[in-house]
Write a protein that holds these residues in place. Structure first.
Motif, PDB file in Angstrom:
ATOM      1  N   PHE A 116       0.847  -1.178   0.000  1.00 20.03           N
ATOM      2  CA  PHE A 116       0.000   0.000   0.000  1.00 20.03           C
ATOM      3  C   PHE A 116       0.891   1.239   0.000  1.00 20.03           C
ATOM      4  CE2 PHE A 116      -3.106  -3.030   1.486  1.00 20.03           C
ATOM      5  CZ  PHE A 116      -4.277  -2.574   0.893  1.00 20.03           C
ATOM      6  N   ALA A 117       0.662   2.140  -0.964  1.00 24.39           N
ATOM      7  CA  ALA A 117       1.406   3.393  -1.045  1.00 24.39           C
ATOM      8  C   ALA A 117       0.619   4.380  -1.897  1.00 24.39           C
ATOM      9  CB  ALA A 117       2.799   3.165  -1.630  1.00 24.39           C
ATOM     10  N   SER A 118       1.119   5.603  -1.991  1.00 22.88           N
ATOM     11  CA  SER A 118       0.416   6.651  -2.730  1.00 22.88           C
ATOM     12  C   SER A 118       0.538   6.433  -4.240  1.00 22.88           C
ATOM     13  CB  SER A 118       0.983   8.022  -2.365  1.00 22.88           C
ATOM     14  OG  SER A 118       2.307   8.132  -2.844  1.00 22.88           O
ATOM     15  N   ARG A 119      -0.250   7.188  -4.966  1.00 17.52           N
ATOM     16  CA  ARG A 119      -0.253   7.105  -6.423  1.00 17.52           C
ATOM     17  C   ARG A 119       1.111   7.494  -6.987  1.00 17.52           C
ATOM     18  NH1 ARG A 119      -0.769  10.594 -10.615  1.00 17.52           N
ATOM     19  NH2 ARG A 119      -0.957  12.395  -9.261  1.00 17.52           N
ATOM     20  N   LYS A 120       1.701   8.543  -6.458  1.00 16.14           N
ATOM     21  CA  LYS A 120       2.996   8.995  -6.968  1.00 16.14           C
ATOM     22  C   LYS A 120       4.111   8.010  -6.647  1.00 16.14           C
ATOM     23  CE  LYS A 120       1.977  13.886  -7.001  1.00 16.14           C
ATOM     24  NZ  LYS A 120       2.298  15.215  -6.454  1.00 16.14           N
ATOM     25  N   ALA A 121       4.057   7.396  -5.484  1.00 16.74           N
ATOM     26  CA  ALA A 121       5.099   6.431  -5.112  1.00 16.74           C
ATOM     27  C   ALA A 121       5.052   5.198  -6.011  1.00 16.74           C
ATOM     28  CB  ALA A 121       4.941   6.026  -3.651  1.00 16.74           C
ATOM     29  N   HIS A 122       3.844   4.788  -6.404  1.00 16.11           N
ATOM     30  CA  HIS A 122       3.702   3.627  -7.296  1.00 16.11           C
ATOM     31  C   HIS A 122       3.820   4.005  -8.767  1.00 16.11           C
ATOM     32  CE1 HIS A 122       2.912   0.422  -4.542  1.00 16.11           C
ATOM     33  NE2 HIS A 122       1.821   0.971  -4.035  1.00 16.11           N
ATOM     34  N   LYS A 123       3.937   5.313  -9.068  1.00 11.30           N
ATOM     35  CA  LYS A 123       4.022   5.815 -10.447  1.00 11.30           C
ATOM     36  C   LYS A 123       2.795   5.415 -11.255  1.00 11.30           C
ATOM     37  CE  LYS A 123       8.986   5.982 -10.416  1.00 11.30           C
ATOM     38  NZ  LYS A 123      10.208   5.372 -10.814  1.00 11.30           N
ATOM     39  N   LEU A 124       1.617   5.660 -10.691  1.00 11.46           N
ATOM     40  CA  LEU A 124       0.361   5.386 -11.373  1.00 11.46           C
ATOM     41  C   LEU A 124      -0.142   6.652 -12.049  1.00 11.46           C
ATOM     42  CD1 LEU A 124      -1.468   3.316  -8.608  1.00 11.46           C
ATOM     43  CD2 LEU A 124      -0.165   2.458 -10.545  1.00 11.46           C
ATOM     44  N   THR A 125      -0.840   6.491 -13.149  1.00 14.61           N
ATOM     45  CA  THR A 125      -1.451   7.613 -13.841  1.00 14.61           C
ATOM     46  C   THR A 125      -2.958   7.419 -13.857  1.00 14.61           C
ATOM     47  OG1 THR A 125      -1.274   6.488 -15.966  1.00 14.61           O
ATOM     48  CG2 THR A 125       0.541   7.936 -15.348  1.00 14.61           C
ATOM     49  N   TYR A 126      -3.678   8.422 -14.339  1.00 10.89           N
ATOM     50  CA  TYR A 126      -5.122   8.306 -14.523  1.00 10.89           C
ATOM     51  C   TYR A 126      -5.378   7.832 -15.948  1.00 10.89           C
ATOM     52  CZ  TYR A 126      -5.467  10.932 -10.208  1.00 10.89           C
ATOM     53  OH  TYR A 126      -5.356  11.337  -8.904  1.00 10.89           O
ATOM     54  N   ALA A 127      -6.423   7.063 -16.139  1.00  6.38           N
ATOM     55  CA  ALA A 127      -6.725   6.523 -17.466  1.00  6.38           C
ATOM     56  C   ALA A 127      -6.948   7.651 -18.475  1.00  6.38           C
ATOM     57  CB  ALA A 127      -7.948   5.617 -17.400  1.00  6.38           C
ATOM     58  N   SER A 128      -7.529   8.748 -18.031  1.00  6.79           N
ATOM     59  CA  SER A 128      -7.816   9.846 -18.954  1.00  6.79           C
ATOM     60  C   SER A 128      -6.537  10.498 -19.486  1.00  6.79           C
ATOM     61  CB  SER A 128      -8.690  10.892 -18.269  1.00  6.79           C
ATOM     62  OG  SER A 128      -8.025  11.438 -17.164  1.00  6.79           O
ATOM     63  N   GLN A 129      -5.402  10.338 -18.798  1.00  6.64           N
ATOM     64  CA  GLN A 129      -4.149  10.921 -19.275  1.00  6.64           C
ATOM     65  C   GLN A 129      -3.615  10.195 -20.500  1.00  6.64           C
ATOM     66  OE1 GLN A 129      -2.180  10.582 -15.390  1.00  6.64           O
ATOM     67  NE2 GLN A 129      -1.708  12.757 -15.572  1.00  6.64           N
ATOM     68  N   SER A 130      -4.057   8.980 -20.730  1.00  7.55           N
ATOM     69  CA  SER A 130      -3.555   8.198 -21.849  1.00  7.55           C
ATOM     70  C   SER A 130      -4.577   8.070 -22.979  1.00  7.55           C
ATOM     71  CB  SER A 130      -3.167   6.793 -21.369  1.00  7.55           C
ATOM     72  OG  SER A 130      -2.191   6.880 -20.368  1.00  7.55           O
ATOM     73  N   GLU A 131      -5.668   8.824 -22.901  1.00  7.43           N
ATOM     74  CA  GLU A 131      -6.705   8.727 -23.926  1.00  7.43           C
ATOM     75  C   GLU A 131      -6.336   9.545 -25.155  1.00  7.43           C
ATOM     76  OE1 GLU A 131     -10.255  10.079 -22.026  1.00  7.43           O
ATOM     77  OE2 GLU A 131     -10.836   8.059 -21.473  1.00  7.43           O
ATOM     78  N   ASP A 132      -6.786   9.064 -26.301  1.00  8.85           N
ATOM     79  CA  ASP A 132      -6.654   9.857 -27.511  1.00  8.85           C
ATOM     80  C   ASP A 132      -7.924  10.692 -27.677  1.00  8.85           C
ATOM     81  OD1 ASP A 132      -8.383   7.809 -28.067  1.00  8.85           O
ATOM     82  OD2 ASP A 132      -7.517   7.288 -30.004  1.00  8.85           O
ATOM     83  N   ASP A 133      -7.987  11.463 -28.748  1.00  6.92           N
ATOM     84  CA  ASP A 133      -9.122  12.378 -28.917  1.00  6.92           C
ATOM     85  C   ASP A 133     -10.454  11.650 -29.079  1.00  6.92           C
ATOM     86  OD1 ASP A 133      -8.306  11.355 -31.315  1.00  6.92           O
ATOM     87  OD2 ASP A 133      -8.419  13.232 -32.436  1.00  6.92           O
ATOM     88  N   LEU A 134     -10.471  10.504 -29.748  1.00 13.93           N
ATOM     89  CA  LEU A 134     -11.715   9.765 -29.930  1.00 13.93           C
ATOM     90  C   LEU A 134     -12.218   9.196 -28.600  1.00 13.93           C
ATOM     91  CD1 LEU A 134     -13.905   8.565 -31.712  1.00 13.93           C
ATOM     92  CD2 LEU A 134     -12.389   6.627 -32.175  1.00 13.93           C
ATOM     93  N   SER A 135     -11.340   8.613 -27.815  1.00 13.27           N
ATOM     94  CA  SER A 135     -11.738   8.072 -26.507  1.00 13.27           C
ATOM     95  C   SER A 135     -12.245   9.176 -25.592  1.00 13.27           C
ATOM     96  CB  SER A 135     -10.558   7.372 -25.836  1.00 13.27           C
ATOM     97  OG  SER A 135     -10.106   6.312 -26.621  1.00 13.27           O
TER      98      SER A 135
END
Length: 195
Positions: A116-135
């Motif tokens: 268990f750790a924070s988002r930054k410590a695990h290097k996690l991103t949000y799904a919306s950060q990897s979306e293209d324009d259609l998604s």
């Protein structure tokens, strides 16, 4: 605007936040687990994409605000974390987890590789950060569709608000359809040039 490498794709990330189980401080507060001068416990269950059930028991100890802690046991190795109690100006406390890996304040702890750790410590991103324009356009249309139909949190809009939401929904569907057809045109033109 953007600096050096501002348009560069992320090179290192482990996945999206939505893929991993999370313990949220706000959820614990709503469940009534954050009571000053008390020890409380709660059982959380998650189900991942493989339909495996993960169950943990959370013990929150706020008996001493200088040594507040959370203990996690269950289907993951037993872990202990610190909770920081910040005194609010008009009384009461605001609670934060202290990330076991980085020591930073956070409101959510994600379990990745049974840690268990924070988002930054695990290097996690949000799904919306990897979306293209259609998604992104399709997600916007789905969100507006839920708002027009009304969901569990909010009722259906009425009158002028409803007409405005319906117009925005039609526009979002039109944009998503145009982006989809543009992508199809590119695919078809690429196939014609390959032949």
């Amino acid at each position: 605007m953007g600096g050096i490498n501002s348009g560069r794709k992320r090179s290192v990330h482990r996945g999206a936040v939505e893929q991993f189980p999370v313990i949220d401080m706000r959820v614990l507060k709503r469940a009534g687990l954050l009571k000053p001068d008390e020890c409380t416990y709660y059982t959380l269950c998650w189900q991942n994409k493989d339909l495996e059930k993960l169950e943990v028991r959370i013990f929150v100890d706020l008996s001493d605000e200088n040594d507040a802690s959370i203990r996690i046991a269950g289907d993951v190795p037993a872990q202990r974390g610190a909770i920081e109690c910040v005194l609010c100006p008009y009384g009461g406390y605001r609670y934060y987890f202290l990330c076991p890996l980085s020591g930073d304040r956070c409101e959510q702890l994600f379990v990745v590789d049974n840690i268990f750790a924070s988002r930054k410590a695990h290097k996690l991103t949000y799904a919306s950060q990897s979306e293209d324009d259609l998604s992104r356009a399709r997600r916007k249309a789905r969100k507006l569709q839920k708002q027009v139909e009304g969901d569990g949190r909010y009722g259906r809009p009425r009158g002028r608000n409803r007409r405005a939401k319906v117009q925005r929904l039609k526009q979002a569907n039109r944009v998503a359809k145009e982006l989809y057809f543009d992508r199809l045109r590119v695919i078809v033109s690429d196939n014609r040039t390959d032949v």
